[in-house]
Design an enzyme around this catalytic site. Structure first.
Site, PDB file in Angstrom:
ATOM      1  N   ARG A   1     -82.615   3.156  27.529  1.00  0.00           N
ATOM      2  CA  ARG A   1     -83.920   3.483  27.253  1.00  0.00           C
ATOM      3  C   ARG A   1     -84.195   3.793  25.701  1.00  0.00           C
ATOM      4  NH1 ARG A   1     -83.133   6.111  32.177  1.00  0.00           N
ATOM      5  NH2 ARG A   1     -83.575   8.272  31.328  1.00  0.00           N
TER       6      ARG A   1
ATOM      7  N   ASN B   1     -79.957  -1.476  30.989  1.00  0.00           N
ATOM      8  CA  ASN B   1     -79.912  -0.887  32.235  1.00  0.00           C
ATOM      9  C   ASN B   1     -80.970   0.180  32.248  1.00  0.00           C
ATOM     10  OD1 ASN B   1     -79.497   0.721  34.389  1.00  0.00           O
ATOM     11  ND2 ASN B   1     -77.434   0.819  34.562  1.00  0.00           N
TER      12      ASN B   1
ATOM     13  N   ARG C   1     -81.726   2.668  34.110  1.00  0.00           N
ATOM     14  CA  ARG C   1     -81.404   3.927  34.652  1.00  0.00           C
ATOM     15  C   ARG C   1     -80.497   4.713  33.604  1.00  0.00           C
ATOM     16  NH1 ARG C   1     -78.795   3.849  40.331  1.00  0.00           N
ATOM     17  NH2 ARG C   1     -79.537   5.940  40.126  1.00  0.00           N
ATOM     18  N   CYS C   2     -80.351   4.155  32.553  1.00  0.00           N
ATOM     19  CA  CYS C   2     -79.385   4.517  31.350  1.00  0.00           C
ATOM     20  C   CYS C   2     -80.153   5.294  30.335  1.00  0.00           C
ATOM     21  CB  CYS C   2     -78.383   3.869  30.943  1.00  0.00           C
ATOM     22  SG  CYS C   2     -77.598   4.354  29.504  1.00  0.00           S
ATOM     23  N   SER C   3     -80.057   6.583  29.937  1.00  0.00           N
ATOM     24  CA  SER C   3     -81.043   7.094  29.102  1.00  0.00           C
ATOM     25  C   SER C   3     -80.683   6.459  27.722  1.00  0.00           C
ATOM     26  CB  SER C   3     -80.766   8.576  28.675  1.00  0.00           C
ATOM     27  OG  SER C   3     -79.470   8.922  28.478  1.00  0.00           O
TER      28      SER C   3
END
Length: 113
Positions: free
Chosen positions: A14, A7, A9-11
């Site tokens: 990433r 995802n 948008r998820c740190s």
């Protein structure tokens, strides 16, 4: 082939992706919010992870708190909830052949690549 269920948008997701990029190994990115799981695929993934379905649930998500938190659910119902609401699935998940890990912490990924 290594796969990461990601995802953007998820740190933590990433961070997991960065670990794979640094490894210089071939891998496939699957944006699981766009390419959602089937019940069969999610069951197979849970089996590779070696966990109970509830351990793959993000229990702090609003949808979990409002719709499922205080209910007694079977494993099948939990899987159905995750398929219907993929935001409930913990991330990132990295699969390498018959092994899989949840990348929380992201360093868990190093164990299977």
């Amino acid at each position: 082939m290594i796969k990461i269920y990601h995802n953007p948008r998820c740190s933590k997701s990433r961070e997991g992706l960065a670990i794979l990029e640094e490894s210089k190994k071939d891998f496939e990115v699957i944006k699981y919010l766009e390419n959602t799981f089937t019940i069969k695929d999610l069951k197979a993934l849970i089996s590779k992870l070696g966990i109970k379905p509830i351990n793959l649930v993000r229990r702090n998500e609003a949808i979990w708190k409002s719709e499922y938190k205080d209910k007694t659910l079977t494993d099948e119902q939990i899987i159905e909830a995750m398929v219907a609401n993929p935001k409930l699935i913990e991330r990132p998940i990295v699969v390498n052949n018959d092994k899989a890990v949840i990348g929380r912490p992201p360093q868990n990924i190093i164990n299977i690549i």
